[in-house]
Design an enzyme around this catalytic site. Sequence first.
Site, PDB file in Angstrom:
ATOM      1  N   MET A   1       0.979   1.136  -8.345  1.00  0.00           N
ATOM      2  CA  MET A   1      -0.109   0.785  -7.416  1.00  0.00           C
ATOM      3  C   MET A   1      -1.140  -0.019  -8.177  1.00  0.00           C
ATOM      4  SD  MET A   1      -0.600   4.078  -5.002  1.00  0.00           S
ATOM      5  CE  MET A   1       0.512   4.362  -3.633  1.00  0.00           C
TER       6      MET A   1
ATOM      7  N   HIS B   1      -8.960 -16.316 -36.836  1.00  0.00           N
ATOM      8  CA  HIS B   1      -9.630 -15.264 -37.603  1.00  0.00           C
ATOM      9  C   HIS B   1     -11.134 -15.446 -37.506  1.00  0.00           C
ATOM     10  CE1 HIS B   1     -10.416 -12.328 -40.706  1.00  0.00           C
ATOM     11  NE2 HIS B   1     -11.221 -13.202 -41.283  1.00  0.00           N
TER      12      HIS B   1
ATOM     13  N   GLY C   1      -9.464   9.063 -12.654  1.00  0.00           N
ATOM     14  CA  GLY C   1     -10.254  10.141 -13.238  1.00  0.00           C
ATOM     15  C   GLY C   1     -10.896   9.719 -14.549  1.00  0.00           C
TER      16      GLY C   1
ATOM     17  N   GLY D   1      -5.621  11.021 -14.531  1.00  0.00           N
ATOM     18  CA  GLY D   1      -4.971   9.708 -14.450  1.00  0.00           C
ATOM     19  C   GLY D   1      -5.994   8.603 -14.609  1.00  0.00           C
TER      20      GLY D   1
HETATM   21  P1  FAD Z   1      -5.161  -2.694  -0.426  1.00  0.00           P
HETATM   22  O1  FAD Z   1      -6.005  -3.323  -1.451  1.00  0.00           O
HETATM   23  O2  FAD Z   1      -5.284  -1.221  -0.222  1.00  0.00           O
HETATM   24  O3  FAD Z   1      -5.486  -3.448   0.928  1.00  0.00           O
HETATM   25  C1  FAD Z   1      -4.955  -3.052   2.152  1.00  0.00           C
HETATM   26  C2  FAD Z   1      -5.848  -3.561   3.242  1.00  0.00           C
HETATM   27  O4  FAD Z   1      -5.181  -3.397   4.475  1.00  0.00           O
HETATM   28  C3  FAD Z   1      -7.167  -2.816   3.380  1.00  0.00           C
HETATM   29  O5  FAD Z   1      -8.236  -3.708   3.402  1.00  0.00           O
HETATM   30  C4  FAD Z   1      -7.034  -2.077   4.719  1.00  0.00           C
HETATM   31  O6  FAD Z   1      -8.271  -1.944   5.387  1.00  0.00           O
HETATM   32  C5  FAD Z   1      -6.107  -3.004   5.469  1.00  0.00           C
HETATM   33  N1  FAD Z   1      -5.367  -2.345   6.533  1.00  0.00           N
HETATM   34  C6  FAD Z   1      -4.635  -1.212   6.472  1.00  0.00           C
HETATM   35  N2  FAD Z   1      -4.039  -0.962   7.647  1.00  0.00           N
HETATM   36  C7  FAD Z   1      -4.403  -1.967   8.479  1.00  0.00           C
HETATM   37  C8  FAD Z   1      -4.101  -2.281   9.827  1.00  0.00           C
HETATM   38  N3  FAD Z   1      -3.264  -1.534  10.553  1.00  0.00           N
HETATM   39  N4  FAD Z   1      -4.665  -3.378  10.385  1.00  0.00           N
HETATM   40  C9  FAD Z   1      -5.493  -4.163   9.644  1.00  0.00           C
HETATM   41  N5  FAD Z   1      -5.796  -3.922   8.364  1.00  0.00           N
HETATM   42  C10 FAD Z   1      -5.249  -2.838   7.791  1.00  0.00           C
HETATM   43  N6  FAD Z   1      -5.552  -1.940  -9.700  1.00  0.00           N
HETATM   44  C11 FAD Z   1      -5.554  -2.790 -10.727  1.00  0.00           C
HETATM   45  O7  FAD Z   1      -4.597  -3.547 -10.892  1.00  0.00           O
HETATM   46  N7  FAD Z   1      -6.593  -2.864 -11.597  1.00  0.00           N
HETATM   47  C12 FAD Z   1      -7.673  -2.057 -11.476  1.00  0.00           C
HETATM   48  O8  FAD Z   1      -8.602  -2.144 -12.278  1.00  0.00           O
HETATM   49  C13 FAD Z   1      -7.703  -1.128 -10.420  1.00  0.00           C
HETATM   50  N8  FAD Z   1      -8.748  -0.306 -10.261  1.00  0.00           N
HETATM   51  C14 FAD Z   1      -8.775   0.553  -9.198  1.00  0.00           C
HETATM   52  C15 FAD Z   1      -9.852   1.415  -9.085  1.00  0.00           C
HETATM   53  C16 FAD Z   1      -9.910   2.314  -8.045  1.00  0.00           C
HETATM   54  C17 FAD Z   1     -11.100   3.237  -7.910  1.00  0.00           C
HETATM   55  C18 FAD Z   1      -8.868   2.335  -7.072  1.00  0.00           C
HETATM   56  C19 FAD Z   1      -8.928   3.270  -5.902  1.00  0.00           C
HETATM   57  C20 FAD Z   1      -7.779   1.500  -7.198  1.00  0.00           C
HETATM   58  C21 FAD Z   1      -7.721   0.600  -8.276  1.00  0.00           C
HETATM   59  N9  FAD Z   1      -6.633  -0.252  -8.457  1.00  0.00           N
HETATM   60  C22 FAD Z   1      -6.615  -1.110  -9.521  1.00  0.00           C
HETATM   61  C23 FAD Z   1      -5.493  -0.253  -7.536  1.00  0.00           C
HETATM   62  C24 FAD Z   1      -5.626  -1.427  -6.557  1.00  0.00           C
HETATM   63  O9  FAD Z   1      -6.851  -1.328  -5.868  1.00  0.00           O
HETATM   64  C25 FAD Z   1      -4.476  -1.428  -5.578  1.00  0.00           C
HETATM   65  O10 FAD Z   1      -3.244  -1.388  -6.274  1.00  0.00           O
HETATM   66  C26 FAD Z   1      -4.504  -2.685  -4.721  1.00  0.00           C
HETATM   67  O11 FAD Z   1      -5.706  -2.756  -4.002  1.00  0.00           O
HETATM   68  C27 FAD Z   1      -3.327  -2.715  -3.754  1.00  0.00           C
HETATM   69  O12 FAD Z   1      -3.405  -3.877  -3.007  1.00  0.00           O
HETATM   70  P2  FAD Z   1      -2.768  -3.980  -1.544  1.00  0.00           P
HETATM   71  O13 FAD Z   1      -3.025  -5.376  -1.121  1.00  0.00           O
HETATM   72  O14 FAD Z   1      -1.401  -3.459  -1.553  1.00  0.00           O
HETATM   73  O15 FAD Z   1      -3.611  -2.976  -0.634  1.00  0.00           O
HETATM   74  P1  NAI Z   2      -2.716   8.688 -11.146  1.00  0.00           P
HETATM   75  O1  NAI Z   2      -1.357   8.817 -10.631  1.00  0.00           O
HETATM   76  O2  NAI Z   2      -3.041   7.677 -12.161  1.00  0.00           O
HETATM   77  O3  NAI Z   2      -3.182  10.080 -11.777  1.00  0.00           O
HETATM   78  C1  NAI Z   2      -3.165  11.270 -11.051  1.00  0.00           C
HETATM   79  C2  NAI Z   2      -3.230  12.407 -12.040  1.00  0.00           C
HETATM   80  O4  NAI Z   2      -3.444  13.600 -11.305  1.00  0.00           O
HETATM   81  C3  NAI Z   2      -1.940  12.590 -12.835  1.00  0.00           C
HETATM   82  O5  NAI Z   2      -2.255  12.720 -14.194  1.00  0.00           O
HETATM   83  C4  NAI Z   2      -1.361  13.865 -12.252  1.00  0.00           C
HETATM   84  O6  NAI Z   2      -0.608  14.610 -13.182  1.00  0.00           O
HETATM   85  C5  NAI Z   2      -2.618  14.604 -11.845  1.00  0.00           C
HETATM   86  N1  NAI Z   2      -2.395  15.621 -10.820  1.00  0.00           N
HETATM   87  C6  NAI Z   2      -1.583  15.525  -9.747  1.00  0.00           C
HETATM   88  N2  NAI Z   2      -1.630  16.687  -9.048  1.00  0.00           N
HETATM   89  C7  NAI Z   2      -2.493  17.496  -9.690  1.00  0.00           C
HETATM   90  C8  NAI Z   2      -2.963  18.820  -9.465  1.00  0.00           C
HETATM   91  N3  NAI Z   2      -2.518  19.530  -8.434  1.00  0.00           N
HETATM   92  N4  NAI Z   2      -3.850  19.358 -10.333  1.00  0.00           N
HETATM   93  C9  NAI Z   2      -4.280  18.637 -11.400  1.00  0.00           C
HETATM   94  N5  NAI Z   2      -3.857  17.390 -11.671  1.00  0.00           N
HETATM   95  C10 NAI Z   2      -2.989  16.818 -10.823  1.00  0.00           C
HETATM   96  O7  NAI Z   2      -3.623   8.542  -9.831  1.00  0.00           O
HETATM   97  P2  NAI Z   2      -5.140   8.134  -9.659  1.00  0.00           P
HETATM   98  O8  NAI Z   2      -5.895   8.280 -10.915  1.00  0.00           O
HETATM   99  O9  NAI Z   2      -5.599   8.870  -8.450  1.00  0.00           O
HETATM  100  O10 NAI Z   2      -5.023   6.591  -9.317  1.00  0.00           O
HETATM  101  C11 NAI Z   2      -4.278   6.158  -8.162  1.00  0.00           C
HETATM  102  C12 NAI Z   2      -3.695   4.816  -8.390  1.00  0.00           C
HETATM  103  O11 NAI Z   2      -4.694   3.828  -8.473  1.00  0.00           O
HETATM  104  C13 NAI Z   2      -2.901   4.769  -9.669  1.00  0.00           C
HETATM  105  O12 NAI Z   2      -1.544   4.732  -9.340  1.00  0.00           O
HETATM  106  C14 NAI Z   2      -3.305   3.524 -10.355  1.00  0.00           C
HETATM  107  O13 NAI Z   2      -2.224   2.663 -10.496  1.00  0.00           O
HETATM  108  C15 NAI Z   2      -4.352   2.883  -9.454  1.00  0.00           C
HETATM  109  N6  NAI Z   2      -5.507   2.574 -10.283  1.00  0.00           N
HETATM  110  C16 NAI Z   2      -5.371   1.615 -11.238  1.00  0.00           C
HETATM  111  C17 NAI Z   2      -6.404   1.347 -12.092  1.00  0.00           C
HETATM  112  C18 NAI Z   2      -6.212   0.339 -13.145  1.00  0.00           C
HETATM  113  O14 NAI Z   2      -5.236  -0.408 -13.078  1.00  0.00           O
HETATM  114  N7  NAI Z   2      -7.078   0.251 -14.133  1.00  0.00           N
HETATM  115  C19 NAI Z   2      -7.694   2.019 -11.992  1.00  0.00           C
HETATM  116  C20 NAI Z   2      -7.713   3.031 -10.974  1.00  0.00           C
HETATM  117  C21 NAI Z   2      -6.659   3.264 -10.147  1.00  0.00           C
END
Ligand code: FAD
Ligand code: NAI
Length: 468
Positions: free
Chosen positions: A320, A446, A186, A183
């Site tokens: 997400m 362009h 990864g 996904g």
């Molecule tokens: P979060 O950002 O998860 O924030 C929740 C906060 O709540 C945290 O700080 C946590 O500590 C706090 N919290 C939880 N429970 C409590 C509690 N009980 N009391 C007080 N505080 C609490 N999305 C994109 O759109 N673009 C990207 O490029 C992108 N890249 C990503 C890369 C990675 C490696 C990962 C893991 C995710 C990525 N995402 C990306 C997804 C994105 O990070 C999330 O969709 C987004 O952060 C969600 O926002 P949120 O505000 O719902 O929650």
């Molecule tokens: P994901 O949902 O994007 O991908 C997970 C992948 O794991 C899928 O392809 C699924 O088929 C595979 N999978 C599930 N179970 C498996 C198994 N048992 N064996 C092998 N493969 C398996 O989730 P990911 O990459 O963990 O990201 C989580 C979330 O974070 C996403 O929903 C994404 O929206 C958000 N995110 C967004 C980014 C962005 O907007 N650029 C960057 C990174 C994360």
Amino acid sequence: MSKFDVTVIGSGPGGYISAIRCAQLGMKVAIIERYPNLGGTCLNVGCIPSKALLDSSEHYHNAVHKFKTHGINTEGLSVDFTQMIARKADVVKQNADGISYLMKKNKITVFNGHGSFVSKNQILVTKDDGSTETVETDKTIIATGSKPSTIPGVAIDKTRIITSTEALKLTEIPKHLLLIGGGVIGIELGSVYARLGSKVSVVEFTDSIIGTMDRSLGKELQKICKKLGFDFYLKHKVTGVENTGNGVVLKAQNLANNEEISLEGDYCLVAVGRHAYTDKLGLENVGIAKDERGRIQVDGHLETGVKGIYAIGDVIKGAMLAHKAEEEGVFVAEVIAGEKPHINYLLIPGVVYTWPEVAAVGHTEEELKAAGTPYKSGQFPFVASGRARAGMDTDGFVKVLAHKETDEILGVHIIGPRAADLIAEAVVAMEYRASAEDIGRMSHAHPTYAEALKDACLAASENRALNM
Ligand code: FAD
Ligand code: NAI
């Protein structure tokens, strides 16, 4: 005891944007965050640090593979990985400081500690040292986000069997990185390490990477990743992973022929999705219901079953994504203020920050087929773009799907240079319900990558791309 109009639990992009919008609308606002840094997953262990490492590793990759052709010699080139990680940490800090400043500017009171409901109008904040204080509030917005998931047989130990959080702060470049899940996480983090010289093996359960996007994008991205040195094991079910002390051994079953494979690597990154985070939030004290996947249930106003308590972002249903969480944060603030906001979920774009980037908005071709919607498709390859040739970035294409009869744009799917920025034009076009011909007839500077979108629209509308 402090009293507020609105209290936001969680300071990710959903939470802090919602707090700001509430403050702009004249409310007295508190935000509770259990970590010392504001910004949530996105800023601390998600969007921002991953993009910082993607940029650094892309610079290195270009220096190794492209600079010579540009006439730039780079003898003695090497990676200082410690500095790369340190720069990433600095980018995170600058952004976190920025959010703290925004909280002060908007007169939002920040509580550091874990928030949990005592009752509908009282939230207990427990600090790291065990001390507590109670926040009294009229309305609450839950924005507690998500945490990485795992699968049966795979115990994350955070040393060798890791999540994205650890993958963003490794102390060495893996020789062989095993990835469970093809996904977004990864493929993005796999790209970082592949560019830095790691061999990357992806074990994916389904038959495609980035499987939620239009299939043409996954196919093209897979080809590009293979050129970077990725190996793919699609349609493989992971049966177990073992930490051997200085490495990992992964076992998986080929779903086509039931054969078992065994892969040895030095780290295994588990990226199989994330789940809503509601631990110790005290939802049971107020009677807030969760769905079968542990997400907080909300209605069309993003209000939970308890009046005055709302939830947004990763902790509820839907994509997400940081910008989805932000839109919901603004939406709820405006609902509370008595306004009538609207979110068009179809037009929330999705982006994968590989290089070339992948970006999409609207319906995929598979969705249109399944719905029986009559559509036409126009495609323009970047290899035919003068701008892309000048930049040595000719991989990928723009695909535009338009309604067969009305010509309205129904979906735009891009894999190519700067796709993440190009998609914004498609979002505007679709928000205003433009036809493919509308975009095809507008002037695009362009030479730009954006011309590829114009040509793909012309191809979709009247099969008359000008540059192909
Ligand atoms: P979060 O950002 O998860 O924030 C929740 C906060 O709540 C945290 O700080 C946590 O500590 C706090 N919290 C939880 N429970 C409590 C509690 N009980 N009391 C007080 N505080 C609490 N999305 C994109 O759109 N673009 C990207 O490029 C992108 N890249 C990503 C890369 C990675 C490696 C990962 C893991 C995710 C990525 N995402 C990306 C997804 C994105 O990070 C999330 O969709 C987004 O952060 C969600 O926002 P949120 O505000 O719902 O929650
Ligand atoms: P994901 O949902 O994007 O991908 C997970 C992948 O794991 C899928 O392809 C699924 O088929 C595979 N999978 C599930 N179970 C498996 C198994 N048992 N064996 C092998 N493969 C398996 O989730 P990911 O990459 O963990 O990201 C989580 C979330 O974070 C996403 O929903 C994404 O929206 C958000 N995110 C967004 C980014 C962005 O907007 N650029 C960057 C990174 C994360």
